[in-house]
Design an enzyme around this catalytic site. Structure first.
Site, mmCIF file in Angstrom:
data_model
loop_
_atom_site.group_PDB
_atom_site.id
_atom_site.type_symbol
_atom_site.label_atom_id
_atom_site.label_comp_id
_atom_site.label_asym_id
_atom_site.label_seq_id
_atom_site.Cartn_x
_atom_site.Cartn_y
_atom_site.Cartn_z
ATOM 1 N N GLY A 50 0.953 -1.110 0.037
ATOM 2 C CA GLY A 50 0.124 -0.148 0.151
ATOM 3 C C GLY A 50 0.876 1.312 0.063
ATOM 4 N N CYS A 51 0.377 2.269 -0.183
ATOM 5 C CA CYS A 51 1.131 3.621 -0.181
ATOM 6 C C CYS A 51 1.227 3.981 1.191
ATOM 7 C CB CYS A 51 0.288 4.680 -1.036
ATOM 8 S SG CYS A 51 1.518 6.133 -1.253
ATOM 9 N N GLN A 52 0.605 3.530 2.272
ATOM 10 C CA GLN A 52 0.862 4.094 3.303
ATOM 11 C C GLN A 52 1.267 2.956 4.412
ATOM 12 O OE1 GLN A 52 0.313 6.992 4.687
ATOM 13 N NE2 GLN A 52 -0.274 7.773 3.127
ATOM 14 N N SER A 53 0.992 1.731 4.104
ATOM 15 C CA SER A 53 1.374 0.575 5.126
ATOM 16 C C SER A 53 1.364 -0.388 4.115
ATOM 17 C CB SER A 53 0.469 0.529 6.174
ATOM 18 O OG SER A 53 -0.704 0.239 5.648
ATOM 19 N N ALA A 118 -5.254 3.296 0.608
ATOM 20 C CA ALA A 118 -4.097 2.801 0.201
ATOM 21 C C ALA A 118 -3.039 2.307 1.268
ATOM 22 C CB ALA A 118 -3.094 4.066 -0.523
#
Ligand SMILES: Cc1ncc(COP(=O)(O)O)c(C=O)c1O
Lengths: 139, 407
Positions: A50-53, A118
């Site tokens: 993901g973009c965040q995690s 994300a």
């Protein structure tokens, strides 16, 4: 317990929380006590970026039932993973494929499964279904 | 805070600042991503559409004349804002990203060959990395990277050593969008010019926080985005010295950028129109000019000074939290703070701060190579504008402290 019975049980548990802080504190607890995924399973093929995690998801078949293990680098994400596993793991491919996940919405965590978050969770849910499909095709 | 600015009155110019999120007052600390807009900027957009909308440079009719003049006046406002020598050195683009792509393409095609080098730094936004990688794929150039020290300051010795006879261009952020470092661009430019190497400065994070004078800097290219400086989204600026812009081929082809077209041969319009193919954003340009006038009303010096006090106060207060790790402690620093608390994941912290009504950015901030150098996946970033207050920082610090105790 069926998938829906577990979902209802989770909804029941979350109805105890009057404010979001308690809810998140509980998710953090769940996240911290989630069984870690086997180090050997932390391979790129199991990684959902993901973009965040990031989320790692692995699946195995045991007696016609699919068992999922998963992990994330973010604790809140791990907490939600723990709920997803509790609901989805240990069922037959057909049960998993037919399952409709309504509990996330009902316990007020829908935003975490939105495509804009994300954080890897939405892809994880899709991946769970894909694993079920793959095991079904094999059997 | 010691300032002559009337912050309460300034806040009143930004309607969004009085809204709530999750029934809490909004604390907006994501200004490095995009700033909020004062009423006058939104009204400028409305005014263009309601009173003077017409395609520019094309019609002899009255409205087209009015719209054309407004667009060209906006160009002059930008010119004066960064003290460019000529208004034809101001090219309107869609933003910083498009401006860098324009230079990477037009400059790259003209001046770069296999083995030539472009020098960037280890703290660039992806917008100042990827266009050069695309050029690398087309032309076989080599991308060199200037490292930075543990405070987030460029290693100027390494910079000197990396300049080589093969260096065709230096492209560097004026201010890091992650660490807040204000890079010594005047020095970088002077040193590069000693070898006749031109310099592009990515000013996306600078123009709303400090006075910028492109002639004093002697920058060859200077680029920025309207939406990060209280202006509208979708418009930005490429400043280029005339001597460079004259030598570069057009980037996009189409209307507006031509002198004559036959099937055999097309000649291009003069600067700046050569680089503005198609109908330009003549609404955005006018609103951007309004944003510039708005900032100038207070003065970039006063704005920067006040923001610096916010930065210092926030740094002091955040450092009181156990396990606070601030990334970027340069001596010259703008109002951006990237941090983590212990090893709490930025997503976890950001999610809970959001619930408390605090808007911060989390993640890699479009600077993945920088994160890699720092050995982390991401940070929480609070970035301040001059409408922010000490009380909002207190709210942030209290929220961070409350959240970190949950882990
Ligand atoms: C330093 C820097 N360069 C470039 C950009 C890209 O700006 P834009 O997305 O407006 O083109 C940004 C903003 O995100 C930035 O902070």
């Amino acid at each position: 317990m069926t998938i829906n019975e577990t979902q209802d049980q989770v909804i029941e548990e979350f109805s105890e929380f009057s404010d979001w802080m308690d809810k998140y504190a509980y998710l953090i607890d769940l996240g911290n006590s989630l069984d870690p995924i086997d180090e050997k399973a932390k391979i790129p093929q199991n990684l959902i970026e993901g973009c965040q995690s990031r989320v790692w998801l692995d699946a195995a078949e045991n007696d016609g039932k699919v068992v999922f293990t998963a992990e994330s680098d973010a604790v809140i994400v791990k907490g939600i993973i723990s709920l997803l596993i509790r609901v989805m793991s240990g069922h037959t491919p057909d049960e998993i494929l037919e399952a409709e996940l309504y509990f996330i919405d009902q316990i007020g965590l829908k935003e975490h499964l939105s495509p804009t978050r994300a954080n890897g969770l939405l892809s994880m849910v899709k991946q769970i279904k894909l694993y079920a499909l793959a095991f079904k095709a094999k059997s | 805070m010691d300032t002559t600015l009337d912050i309460a009155a300034i806040r009143a110019d930004f309607p969004i600042l009085s809204r709530t999120v999750y029934d809490r007052p909004l604390v907006y600390f994501d200004n490095a991503a995009t700033s909020q807009k004062p009423r006058c900027v939104v009204e400028a957009i409305e005014k263009v559409y309601y009173n003077q909308n017409a395609n520019i440079h094309r019609g002899v009719h009255y409205l087209s004349q009015v719209a054309t003049e407004a667009h060209e006046e906006a160009r002059q406002t930008v010119q004066a804002f960064i003290n460019a020598a000529e208004s034809r050195e101001i090219i309107f683009t869609r933003g910083t990203t498009e401006a860098i792509n324009l230079v990477a393409t037009s400059f790259g095609e003209t001046f770069c060959n296999e083995g030539d080098e472009i020098l960037i730094t280890g703290m660039e936004h992806h917008a100042n990395i990827v266009p050069w990688q695309l050029l690398r794929d087309r032309k076989g150039i080599v991308l060199k990277v200037v490292p930075f020290n543990e405070r987030g300051e460029l290693d100027m010795e390494a910079f000197s050593q990396l300049l080589s006879p093969k260096t065709k261009l230096v492209s560097v952020a004026h201010i890091s969008n992650v660490m807040g470092t204000v890079n010594p661009v005047a020095k970088i430019i002077a040193e590069a010019h000693a070898y006749n190497i031109p310099v592009l400065v990515d000013g996306a994070q600078a123009v709303s926080h400090m006075p910028v004078d492109v002639q004093a800097l002697d920058a060859d290219f200077y680029v920025f985005s309207g939406h990060k400086m209280y202006g509208p989204n979708g418009i930005g600026v490429l400043y280029g010295k005339e001597k460079w812009l004259e030598q570069l081929p057009p980037y996009h082809g189409g209307g507006e950028m031509i002198a004559t077209v036959t099937y055999e041969k097309t000649t291009y319009a003069e600067l700046p129109f050569k680089f503005e193919a198609g109908t330009p954003d003549y609404v955005g340009s006018v609103a951007l000019a309004e944003a510039i006038r708005y900032m100038q009303k207070f003065g970039l010096k006063a704005i920067g000074d006040y923001e610096h006090q916010l930065l210092q106060y926030a740094t002091e207060q955040l450092m009181k939290i156990d396990g606070m790790r601030i990334f970027g402690t340069a001596a010259e620093k703008a109002s951006v703070i990237s941090f983590l608390v212990r090893d709490i994941h930025h997503f976890d912290m950001g999610t809970l701060l959001d619930k408390l009504g605090i808007a911060v950015r989390t993640g890699h901030h479009c600077a993945m190579p920088l994160m890699h150098t720092l050995g982390i996946e991401g940070t929480i970033r609070a970035s301040f504008a001059f409408y922010n207050t000490k009380e909002e920082i207190d709210a942030l610090v209290a929220a961070v402290d409350r959240v970190q105790k949950m882990f």
